[in-house]
Design a protein around this motif. Structure first.
Motif, PDB file in Angstrom:
ATOM      1  N   ASP A 404     -47.169  -0.349 -42.522  1.00 58.51           N
ATOM      2  CA  ASP A 404     -46.931  -1.472 -42.011  1.00 58.51           C
ATOM      3  C   ASP A 404     -45.389  -1.652 -41.907  1.00 58.51           C
ATOM      4  OD1 ASP A 404     -49.303  -2.539 -42.141  1.00 58.51           O
ATOM      5  OD2 ASP A 404     -49.291  -3.445 -44.289  1.00 58.51           O
ATOM      6  N   GLY A 405     -44.613  -0.923 -42.625  1.00 62.68           N
ATOM      7  CA  GLY A 405     -43.047  -0.877 -42.741  1.00 62.68           C
ATOM      8  C   GLY A 405     -42.521  -0.474 -41.379  1.00 62.68           C
ATOM      9  N   ILE A 406     -43.313   0.624 -40.784  1.00 66.30           N
ATOM     10  CA  ILE A 406     -42.928   1.314 -40.022  1.00 66.30           C
ATOM     11  C   ILE A 406     -43.220   0.356 -38.509  1.00 66.30           C
ATOM     12  CG2 ILE A 406     -43.342   3.209 -38.391  1.00 66.30           C
ATOM     13  CD1 ILE A 406     -43.899   4.961 -40.532  1.00 66.30           C
ATOM     14  N   LYS A 407     -44.504  -0.266 -38.721  1.00 66.08           N
ATOM     15  CA  LYS A 407     -44.737  -1.087 -37.307  1.00 66.08           C
ATOM     16  C   LYS A 407     -43.810  -2.128 -37.205  1.00 66.08           C
ATOM     17  CE  LYS A 407     -48.996  -2.577 -37.041  1.00 66.08           C
ATOM     18  NZ  LYS A 407     -50.434  -2.833 -37.389  1.00 66.08           N
ATOM     19  N   LYS A 408     -43.399  -2.886 -38.557  1.00 61.68           N
ATOM     20  CA  LYS A 408     -42.185  -3.859 -38.385  1.00 61.68           C
ATOM     21  C   LYS A 408     -40.943  -3.430 -37.865  1.00 61.68           C
ATOM     22  CE  LYS A 408     -40.419  -7.432 -41.523  1.00 61.68           C
ATOM     23  NZ  LYS A 408     -40.155  -7.876 -42.938  1.00 61.68           N
ATOM     24  N   LYS A 409     -40.547  -2.436 -38.256  1.00 61.55           N
ATOM     25  CA  LYS A 409     -39.249  -1.797 -37.645  1.00 61.55           C
ATOM     26  C   LYS A 409     -39.371  -1.372 -36.369  1.00 61.55           C
ATOM     27  CE  LYS A 409     -37.657  -0.081 -42.352  1.00 61.55           C
ATOM     28  NZ  LYS A 409     -38.625  -0.637 -43.081  1.00 61.55           N
ATOM     29  N   LEU A 410     -40.549  -1.035 -35.943  1.00 61.72           N
ATOM     30  CA  LEU A 410     -40.474  -0.445 -34.468  1.00 61.72           C
ATOM     31  C   LEU A 410     -40.700  -1.646 -33.717  1.00 61.72           C
ATOM     32  CD1 LEU A 410     -43.196   2.426 -34.348  1.00 61.72           C
ATOM     33  CD2 LEU A 410     -40.761   2.407 -33.474  1.00 61.72           C
ATOM     34  N   LYS A 411     -41.486  -2.734 -34.003  1.00 61.09           N
ATOM     35  CA  LYS A 411     -41.479  -4.136 -33.433  1.00 61.09           C
ATOM     36  C   LYS A 411     -40.120  -4.794 -33.194  1.00 61.09           C
ATOM     37  CE  LYS A 411     -43.696  -8.861 -33.631  1.00 61.09           C
ATOM     38  NZ  LYS A 411     -44.214  -8.518 -32.381  1.00 61.09           N
ATOM     39  N   GLU A 412     -39.441  -4.739 -34.339  1.00 61.07           N
ATOM     40  CA  GLU A 412     -37.941  -5.024 -34.065  1.00 61.07           C
ATOM     41  C   GLU A 412     -36.954  -4.702 -33.135  1.00 61.07           C
ATOM     42  OE1 GLU A 412     -34.337  -7.283 -35.273  1.00 61.07           O
ATOM     43  OE2 GLU A 412     -36.530  -7.867 -35.327  1.00 61.07           O
ATOM     44  N   ILE A 413     -37.044  -3.031 -33.151  1.00 57.80           N
ATOM     45  CA  ILE A 413     -36.220  -2.432 -31.961  1.00 57.80           C
ATOM     46  C   ILE A 413     -36.734  -2.433 -30.889  1.00 57.80           C
ATOM     47  CG2 ILE A 413     -35.146  -0.944 -33.958  1.00 57.80           C
ATOM     48  CD1 ILE A 413     -36.515   1.297 -33.025  1.00 57.80           C
ATOM     49  N   LEU A 414     -38.240  -2.594 -30.549  1.00 59.88           N
ATOM     50  CA  LEU A 414     -38.727  -2.772 -29.343  1.00 59.88           C
ATOM     51  C   LEU A 414     -38.472  -3.942 -28.750  1.00 59.88           C
ATOM     52  CD1 LEU A 414     -42.037  -0.499 -29.864  1.00 59.88           C
ATOM     53  CD2 LEU A 414     -40.153   0.082 -28.554  1.00 59.88           C
ATOM     54  N   GLU A 415     -38.698  -5.200 -29.361  1.00 58.61           N
ATOM     55  CA  GLU A 415     -38.766  -6.269 -28.692  1.00 58.61           C
ATOM     56  C   GLU A 415     -37.478  -7.226 -28.808  1.00 58.61           C
ATOM     57  OE1 GLU A 415     -42.081  -8.369 -30.381  1.00 58.61           O
ATOM     58  OE2 GLU A 415     -43.601  -6.746 -29.745  1.00 58.61           O
ATOM     59  N   ASN A 416     -36.570  -7.066 -30.226  1.00 57.98           N
ATOM     60  CA  ASN A 416     -35.271  -7.719 -30.169  1.00 57.98           C
ATOM     61  C   ASN A 416     -34.265  -6.962 -29.124  1.00 57.98           C
ATOM     62  OD1 ASN A 416     -32.843  -8.892 -30.911  1.00 57.98           O
ATOM     63  ND2 ASN A 416     -33.640  -8.974 -33.231  1.00 57.98           N
ATOM     64  N   LYS A 417     -33.960  -8.176 -28.075  1.00 57.72           N
ATOM     65  CA  LYS A 417     -32.831  -7.386 -27.095  1.00 57.72           C
ATOM     66  C   LYS A 417     -31.421  -7.322 -27.751  1.00 57.72           C
ATOM     67  CE  LYS A 417     -35.441  -9.826 -23.230  1.00 57.72           C
ATOM     68  NZ  LYS A 417     -35.523 -10.933 -22.365  1.00 57.72           N
ATOM     69  N   THR A 418     -31.383  -7.765 -28.848  1.00 54.50           N
ATOM     70  CA  THR A 418     -29.795  -7.526 -29.466  1.00 54.50           C
ATOM     71  C   THR A 418     -29.446  -6.165 -29.514  1.00 54.50           C
ATOM     72  OG1 THR A 418     -30.078  -9.345 -30.770  1.00 54.50           O
ATOM     73  CG2 THR A 418     -28.523  -8.023 -31.497  1.00 54.50           C
ATOM     74  N   TYR A 419     -30.253  -5.231 -29.943  1.00 53.90           N
ATOM     75  CA  TYR A 419     -29.776  -3.850 -29.923  1.00 53.90           C
ATOM     76  C   TYR A 419     -29.508  -3.068 -28.803  1.00 53.90           C
ATOM     77  CZ  TYR A 419     -31.970  -4.641 -34.473  1.00 53.90           C
ATOM     78  OH  TYR A 419     -32.288  -5.243 -35.514  1.00 53.90           O
TER      79      TYR A 419
END
Length: 449
Positions: A404-419
């Motif tokens: 669950d933690g990996i999924k949450k982090k991956l979702k963040e860097i894949l979908e958040n355009k900030t990075y």
């Protein structure tokens, strides 16, 4: 008119040799470049990248390598033999003979010495007319009181509770006495090295957490200063060179299966799949159970994302262990070593241990990072903090991560355009400040190169 000669002496680590090629290529306009490396694998790497090279072995002076040296030379060691090796500075004599021959045969005008083999300076400083500069493949390793330390947020080890002091016995006294005598021999060796080198003034030597530093000797940092927590903290003899990416770099020891599989992976990308790249460098040498479990957790986490393919670079023992345990997924490709720049420029996200080489390549190709530091003794955790601080990615804790933690982090860097936007801006700034023209000017102005 013949060129002068510049001799590069890197630490015997691939991740230290590779970034130095950028500096070597710049200097090659004025110098013939020669590498002196620690083993034949690195010699092959240098030659494949177009540089003259020879092997000088890995036993450096002043770094406590005497026990390993004696064991390799004699098959076993003893307290007396080890004490005499320190007291007589045996490795110094061995190393001095090597450098005498190098200076005589190659006649270098300039030596670029890895800051992590800095004690070689004790010898090199003795040759008249030889210019010396250090190169550092990491961010500055000077401690800055205002900034977070490299151990910030490191996992806390379980320490045993204090127990009653046991009675001193003859054996423990004898062991302590031997250690004390060996420390005295080491101190004598250290003083002897300073005397032989002709270094004036005790303030010339600076001990950092990682290595011995020498004040006022130029240090070329193969990292953008913008990656530090703040600008303007450099010493007057420190010079940042940017991302230091060399086009046309040749990698060696690649997995032969990669060239066969890569065209099909690219076809999947053309059909809309996102490539997630995962590599922990050479940190794990065997089939480490924690790495096996992490790869399995990562493959499970990716099932929560449509149209994704994992390219994972792990050693052959991990690949063999995973296959023997029945690991099989058409969404995961495992290789022992890949040409990292080739993969990164096609990747959507990069899962890394936080080595500076991979981070710089990720910035260069503008790939958001998920950083799991593995070695808290050196720069990895510090690098992870800086990646997060500059919004180039996020970090996790390798030992405790779950699906669950990996999924949450991956979702963040894949979908958040900030990075991706932060990466774009970061690279735009460094492209201008560290253009080849600006870097050439910096080298000529500050090193008379």
């Amino acid at each position: 008119m013949s060129k002068k000669t510049a001799l590069f002496i890197p630490s015997p680590i691939r991740s230290h040799v590779l970034p130095s090629f950028y500096l070597a290529e710049l200097l090659s306009e004025e110098y013939d470049i020669v590498y002196a490396v620690g083993n034949h694998i690195l010699e092959e790497l240098c030659i494949e990248n177009g540089f003259k090279c020879f092997t000088i072995g890995g036993f450096k002076i002043g770094l406590g390598m005497e026990e390993r040296y004696i064991r390799e030379k004699y098959g076993k060691t003893s307290f007396t033999r080890l004490f005499m090796a320190y007291f007589s500075n045996e490795l110094y004599s061995l190393r001095k003979d090597i450098y005498d021959r190098i200076v005589q045969d190659w006649k270098p005008d300039l030596v670029i010495l890895d800051v992590f083999t800095s004690t070689e300076f004790f010898i090199l400083n003795q040759y008249s007319g030889l210019k010396i500069a250090f190169f550092n493949p990491m961010p500055s390793i000077y401690n800055v009181d205002e900034d977070p330390t490299v151990l910030a947020n490191a996992p806390i080890e379980n320490k045993p509770k204090s127990s009653k002091i046991s009675k001193t016995n003859l054996l423990s006294w004898f062991t302590g006495a031997r250690k004390y005598i060996m420390r005295l021999a080491g101190n004598f060796q250290y003083d002897d090295l300073i005397k032989k080198s002709g270094i004036a003034g005790s303030d010339t030597l600076i001990r950092s957490k990682f290595t011995l530093l020498f004040k006022d000797i130029p240090e070329i940092i193969l990292v953008p200063e913008e990656f530090e927590f703040r600008l303007g903290g450099a010493k007057h003899y420190q010079f940042y060179l940017g991302l230091c990416q060399r086009e046309g770099r040749v990698d060696t020891e690649l997995d032969a299966l990669f060239s066969e599989a890569w065209p099909d992976i690219l076809k999947r990308k053309d059909n809309g799949e996102r490539i997630i790249y995962c590599s922990f460098g050479t940190f794990f040498e065997g089939a480490d159970r924690s790495l096996l479990n992490f790869v399995k957790l990562l493959s499970i986490a990716l099932k929560g994302f449509e149209n994704t393919h994992l390219v994972c670079s792990v050693n052959k023992y991990v690949i063999g262990a995973l296959k023997s345990e029945g690991f099989d997924s058409d969404r995961v490709s495992l290789f022992s070593r890949v040409p990292q720049p080739t993969v990164l420029q096609n990747a959507t996200a990069f899962i890394t241990h936080g080595g500076m080489g991979g981070i710089k390549e990720s910035i260069f190709y503008q790939v958001p990072m998920l950083v799991f530091p593995l070695d808290f003794s050196y720069d990895q955790n510090d690098n992870a903090l800086k990646v997060e601080y500059h919004q180039l990615g996020i970090r996790g804790v390798f030992q405790y991560e779950r699906v669950d933690g990996i999924k949450k982090k991956l979702k963040e860097i894949l979908e958040n355009k900030t990075y991706r936007e932060s990466l774009r801006k970061f690279k735009a700034v460094t492209d201008i400040r560290y253009s080849r023209e600006n870097v050439r000017h910096l080298l000529k102005e500050n090193f008379s190169i």
